[in-house]
Each structure stands twice: as C-alpha cells, then as structure tokens.
Design a protein around this motif. Structure first.
Motif, PDB file in Angstrom:
ATOM      1  N   ALA A 104       0.828  -1.204   0.000  1.00  0.00           N
ATOM      2  CA  ALA A 104       0.000   0.000   0.000  1.00  0.00           C
ATOM      3  C   ALA A 104       0.863   1.255   0.000  1.00  0.00           C
ATOM      4  CB  ALA A 104      -0.935  -0.001   1.212  1.00  0.00           C
ATOM      5  N   ASP A 105       1.964   1.235   0.743  1.00  0.00           N
ATOM      6  CA  ASP A 105       2.864   2.389   0.764  1.00  0.00           C
ATOM      7  C   ASP A 105       3.526   2.583  -0.595  1.00  0.00           C
ATOM      8  OD1 ASP A 105       2.386   2.707   3.548  1.00  0.00           O
ATOM      9  OD2 ASP A 105       3.881   1.172   3.977  1.00  0.00           O
ATOM     10  N   TYR A 106       3.966   1.478  -1.187  1.00  0.00           N
ATOM     11  CA  TYR A 106       4.648   1.552  -2.480  1.00  0.00           C
ATOM     12  C   TYR A 106       3.719   2.111  -3.554  1.00  0.00           C
ATOM     13  CZ  TYR A 106       7.109   0.062  -6.698  1.00  0.00           C
ATOM     14  OH  TYR A 106       7.733   0.045  -7.920  1.00  0.00           O
ATOM     15  N   VAL A 107       2.473   1.662  -3.568  1.00  0.00           N
ATOM     16  CA  VAL A 107       1.511   2.106  -4.585  1.00  0.00           C
ATOM     17  C   VAL A 107       1.290   3.609  -4.514  1.00  0.00           C
ATOM     18  CG1 VAL A 107      -0.954   2.048  -5.131  1.00  0.00           C
ATOM     19  CG2 VAL A 107       0.323  -0.089  -4.921  1.00  0.00           C
ATOM     20  N   LEU A 108       1.203   4.139  -3.294  1.00  0.00           N
ATOM     21  CA  LEU A 108       0.898   5.555  -3.140  1.00  0.00           C
ATOM     22  C   LEU A 108       2.103   6.458  -3.361  1.00  0.00           C
ATOM     23  CD1 LEU A 108      -1.510   5.411  -0.064  1.00  0.00           C
ATOM     24  CD2 LEU A 108      -2.096   5.577  -2.482  1.00  0.00           C
ATOM     25  N   SER A 109       3.313   5.886  -3.365  1.00  0.00           N
ATOM     26  CA  SER A 109       4.510   6.707  -3.538  1.00  0.00           C
ATOM     27  C   SER A 109       5.244   6.442  -4.842  1.00  0.00           C
ATOM     28  CB  SER A 109       5.476   6.475  -2.370  1.00  0.00           C
ATOM     29  OG  SER A 109       5.949   5.130  -2.356  1.00  0.00           O
ATOM     30  N   MET A 110       4.833   5.436  -5.607  1.00  0.00           N
ATOM     31  CA  MET A 110       5.567   5.075  -6.821  1.00  0.00           C
ATOM     32  C   MET A 110       5.314   6.089  -7.933  1.00  0.00           C
ATOM     33  SD  MET A 110       3.226   1.928  -8.218  1.00  0.00           S
ATOM     34  CE  MET A 110       1.657   2.220  -9.056  1.00  0.00           C
ATOM     35  N   PRO A 111       6.199   6.173  -8.930  1.00  0.00           N
ATOM     36  CA  PRO A 111       5.959   7.051 -10.078  1.00  0.00           C
ATOM     37  C   PRO A 111       4.688   6.631 -10.814  1.00  0.00           C
ATOM     38  CG  PRO A 111       8.232   6.269 -10.044  1.00  0.00           C
ATOM     39  CD  PRO A 111       7.494   5.474  -9.023  1.00  0.00           C
ATOM     40  N   ARG A 112       3.934   7.593 -11.263  1.00  0.00           N
ATOM     41  CA  ARG A 112       2.669   7.256 -11.924  1.00  0.00           C
ATOM     42  C   ARG A 112       2.404   8.174 -13.106  1.00  0.00           C
ATOM     43  NH1 ARG A 112      -1.631   8.786  -7.230  1.00  0.00           N
ATOM     44  NH2 ARG A 112      -0.139   7.569  -6.011  1.00  0.00           N
ATOM     45  N   GLY A 113       1.738   7.607 -14.103  1.00  0.00           N
ATOM     46  CA  GLY A 113       1.242   8.384 -15.218  1.00  0.00           C
ATOM     47  C   GLY A 113      -0.241   8.589 -15.030  1.00  0.00           C
ATOM     48  N   ALA A 114      -1.000   7.485 -15.092  1.00  0.00           N
ATOM     49  CA  ALA A 114      -2.433   7.539 -14.828  1.00  0.00           C
ATOM     50  C   ALA A 114      -2.685   7.424 -13.330  1.00  0.00           C
ATOM     51  CB  ALA A 114      -3.125   6.395 -15.565  1.00  0.00           C
ATOM     52  N   ALA A 174       3.758   1.088 -16.111  1.00  0.00           N
ATOM     53  CA  ALA A 174       3.291  -0.033 -15.294  1.00  0.00           C
ATOM     54  C   ALA A 174       4.341  -1.140 -15.211  1.00  0.00           C
ATOM     55  CB  ALA A 174       1.983  -0.589 -15.866  1.00  0.00           C
ATOM     56  N   GLN A 175       4.961  -1.453 -16.329  1.00  0.00           N
ATOM     57  CA  GLN A 175       5.986  -2.492 -16.330  1.00  0.00           C
ATOM     58  C   GLN A 175       7.154  -2.099 -15.418  1.00  0.00           C
ATOM     59  OE1 GLN A 175       7.414  -3.545 -20.203  1.00  0.00           O
ATOM     60  NE2 GLN A 175       8.716  -5.173 -19.457  1.00  0.00           N
ATOM     61  N   GLY A 176       7.570  -0.829 -15.485  1.00  0.00           N
ATOM     62  CA  GLY A 176       8.656  -0.380 -14.623  1.00  0.00           C
ATOM     63  C   GLY A 176       8.299  -0.482 -13.152  1.00  0.00           C
ATOM     64  N   ASN A 177       7.082  -0.095 -12.785  1.00  0.00           N
ATOM     65  CA  ASN A 177       6.662  -0.159 -11.382  1.00  0.00           C
ATOM     66  C   ASN A 177       6.544  -1.597 -10.886  1.00  0.00           C
ATOM     67  OD1 ASN A 177       6.445   2.607 -10.728  1.00  0.00           O
ATOM     68  ND2 ASN A 177       4.455   2.749 -11.738  1.00  0.00           N
ATOM     69  N   ARG A 340       6.190  11.712 -19.860  1.00  0.00           N
ATOM     70  CA  ARG A 340       7.593  11.583 -20.266  1.00  0.00           C
ATOM     71  C   ARG A 340       8.518  11.633 -19.056  1.00  0.00           C
ATOM     72  NH1 ARG A 340       5.904  15.098 -24.477  1.00  0.00           N
ATOM     73  NH2 ARG A 340       6.790  16.899 -23.361  1.00  0.00           N
ATOM     74  N   LYS A 341       8.215  12.498 -18.085  1.00  0.00           N
ATOM     75  CA  LYS A 341       9.045  12.586 -16.881  1.00  0.00           C
ATOM     76  C   LYS A 341       8.991  11.298 -16.071  1.00  0.00           C
ATOM     77  CE  LYS A 341       9.771  15.270 -12.658  1.00  0.00           C
ATOM     78  NZ  LYS A 341       9.835  14.056 -11.825  1.00  0.00           N
ATOM     79  N   VAL A 342       7.793  10.727 -15.909  1.00  0.00           N
ATOM     80  CA  VAL A 342       7.661   9.481 -15.144  1.00  0.00           C
ATOM     81  C   VAL A 342       8.420   8.356 -15.825  1.00  0.00           C
ATOM     82  CG1 VAL A 342       6.024   7.748 -14.333  1.00  0.00           C
ATOM     83  CG2 VAL A 342       5.475  10.165 -14.098  1.00  0.00           C
ATOM     84  N   ARG A 343       8.349   8.291 -17.153  1.00  0.00           N
ATOM     85  CA  ARG A 343       9.065   7.240 -17.882  1.00  0.00           C
ATOM     86  C   ARG A 343      10.569   7.390 -17.702  1.00  0.00           C
ATOM     87  NH1 ARG A 343       6.395   5.449 -23.539  1.00  0.00           N
ATOM     88  NH2 ARG A 343       8.111   3.992 -23.279  1.00  0.00           N
TER      89      ARG A 343
END
Length: 358
Positions: A104-114, A174-177, A340-343
């Motif tokens: 849950a912590d990782y999901v809320l802090s990970m890089p995201r596009g959508a 998504a693949q990176g995360n 582009r920044k998240v990627r």
C-alpha cells in the motif's frame, strides 16, 4: 532421541499403525518477490523513513548515497546491513524509523502516469472477486500498475495475469513499477498493448478466463468480449468513478443476458486518533475513489431469473441516450510532459529515433 532421528522414528510408528506419511520437501521454491521482502537492508532496497512528526520519506539505498533534509543528513551505509525496524540518526540528531514499504505504501509513492487504484479498492477487488492462487485473470486498463501488483500477489507464480493497456506509455510505466516492486519480471504476468476487444480473443479461448477486472472509461463497450472469454461462474469486476458510468454498466450487463444481477458498492476508510484516552475519529478520511460493480457469468443457454422488483417511476429516461464524452464521464487528461518525466524516472523512456544506436 536426537532431533535428526525424530522424523524417522515418527515414520516407523506411523507405518506400524497403518497411517499414511506425508513428507514435506525441504527446498521448496521461493515465491517471486519474497526475498525482496525479508532479511537485512541491501543495496537497491526501497526504505520508508518515518520522522518524529510521522512524516514519510522513501529512499532507495545506494553505495555512497545520502538522505538530506533542511535539518541534517545521514549516509545510506548507516542502514545497509541493518535489520528492518532499525532507527537511524542524522547529523542534527533527528531519529528516523526505517522499514520496507508495504504494498500500500509503495503504490501511493511510486511514479505514476495515470491515476492508481487505491489500496482499499484493490483489496476489495481481490476479496470480492475471489482472486485465488492459480486463477487466470485478465485485467484491462493497467494505468500505472497498482492493481496489477495486488492481482499478481493473489494468483501467485502458478496463476496468470494478462494485463491489457491501450496506451504504450502507460504500459511502460506499469511495467517499470511492477518489476521494481517484485525485483524483476514476474513469471505469471503478461502485458499487451491494444484494445481489450481486439486483444482478448487472441490471447484467451472462449470460456478460458476465471476473472476479468476492467478499469476503463466505458466498460460496457466490452461486455460481449468479456462474456465470451469468461468461464461459467467466472467473475467480472468493473471499477468506475462516476454514478453515470455505474448506471450504464449495470444496464448493459442486464441487457446482455449472460450475467447474474450486478451488485455495486464503494469503500471508505476513516482512521482513528489514538492518544491515551483521547480516542476519536480522524478529521480527514479516504472517501470516495471509485465504485465497484460485480457480476458473474452464467452458463451458456441459461436465462437469468426475472427480477421481481419494479423500477421506480422515472428510473429509465424516455429520450434516447446522448453520446457520452470522456469529459462527461469524469476522465482527467494526463499531460504528455508528465508521462515523459515518469518514464524517465523509471528508466523506461522510449528510444529517441534521432539518436543513432551504438
């Protein structure tokens, strides 16, 4: 009797009594990502730091790395090799509690596009859709991969999750995360780029899928494809943001005739303040994020029992339904600059066609 001889002796007694003996292998395989979650802190681990004011900071341990704030710093080497739950002190004598972030912590802090599916909704999807070890699951609308990680955790290495995403840039994020969280590719995961209605018939035979999870703008457009792929008794879960989407999805599932009566709900979480006898609800809470609508696939050729309740007057409009635009359905556009920044942050940026390959 020594510990080594005890199992053999128990086996002899069991044989004399006519019992069956079940042996447990000593070198059982390790589930994907399990080693990332245990043991002392290592180089490359993500660590969640909690300061005295309960503020959270997430860092990735690196050789020679430092964690800086406006009130001092500390070296990453102070944590590398230490067990989880350790406390590190910076140069300003401020203490930080160090733990590996939960999913849950990782999901809320990970890089995201959508936007991500919140942990509270992912938990409901896994539980209410009965995502079990070994299940064959199709997910459409991957976004940043938040729900994908919960699905992979639920099906395990013996299951299969096929994620379908329309946008190549969201799929790359998504693949990176997902691979960052599990420490590499997950053997149960397959990712495709394209429309669900086009991809699903190519990757799944009719009646082959156990569960389908749709997180998209107009899930009703794929009811026919989903009904063909789901096995009898299979579960369809749709995650939608607005009541307009909720209504349209429910009516199209009923009109299709191959699903049970849909049920819908939302989940809200209210935390509590705990300080001695001062126990009260928190002033802020995680309120509405989305609706879940769930229905099950019926056997072929079976008609669902007719509903006995009568709809309220005015529940169904007389005028034909107008065309629904993405904006009217509540979709928020994500800027290309942010994607582009998240990627770049995840190391999955597309190759520049103007730069010659080495």
């Amino acid at each position: 009797m020594t510990g080594g001889a005890a199992p053999a002796a128990r086996g002899q007694v069991a044989q004399r009594l006519g019992w069956s003996v079940v042996t447990t292998p000593t070198d059982t395989p390790t589930a994907t990502g399990a080693e990332q979650r245990r043991g002392p802190f290592r180089v490359g681990d993500k660590v969640q730091l909690t300061d005295p004011k309960n503020r959270l900071h997430t860092i990735t341990l690196q050789p020679g790395g430092t964690f800086h704030t406006h009130r001092g710093y500390f070296q990453h080497e102070q944590l590398i090799g230490q067990p989880e739950g350790s406390v590190v002190v910076n140069t300003a004598n401020i203490e930080y509690l160090a733990l590996r972030p939960l999913l849950a912590d990782y999901v809320l802090s990970m890089p995201r596009g959508a936007a991500v599916v919140y942990p509270k909704d992912a938990a409901q999807i896994v539980a209410m859709a009965d995502i079990y070890p070994g299940a064959r699951v199709v997910e459409a609308g991957v976004g940043s991969g938040a729900l994908t990680m919960s699905l992979l955790r639920a099906v395990g290495d013996a299951g299969h999750v096929h994620s379908i995403e329309r946008r190549e840039d969201f799929a790359a994020i998504a693949q990176g995360n997902v691979e960052t969280f599990f420490g590499g590719p997950h053997p149960a995961w397959q990712l495709s780029v394209g429309d669900l209605s086009d991809v699903l018939p190519q990757v799944a035979e009719p009646g082959e899928v156990d569960r389908v999870v749709l997180d998209m703008l107009a899930p009703w457009e794929n009811v026919d494809a989903v009904a063909s792929a789901l096995a009898p008794g299979g579960v369809l879960v749709c995650y939608v943001a607005t009541t307009t989407q909720l209504s349209r999805t429910a009516e199209d599932l009923r009109a299709d005739g191959r699903f049970t009566e849909p049920v819908a709900f939302e989940t809200m979480i209210r935390g509590w303040h705990l300080e001695g006898l001062a126990v009260r609800p928190e002033h802020r809470m995680i309120g509405h994020t989305g609706f879940l609508i769930i229905a099950r696939r019926m056997a072929d050729g079976v008609t669902a029992p007719e509903r006995k309740r009568r709809p309220a007057k005015g529940a169904y409009p007389v005028t034909p339904e107008a065309e629904w635009t993405p904006e009217e359905l509540g979709e928020r556009a994500v800027s290309d600059k942010k994607v582009r920044k998240v990627r770049r942050d995840l190391g999955v940026a597309p190759e520049d066609p103007n730069v010659p390959s080495a």
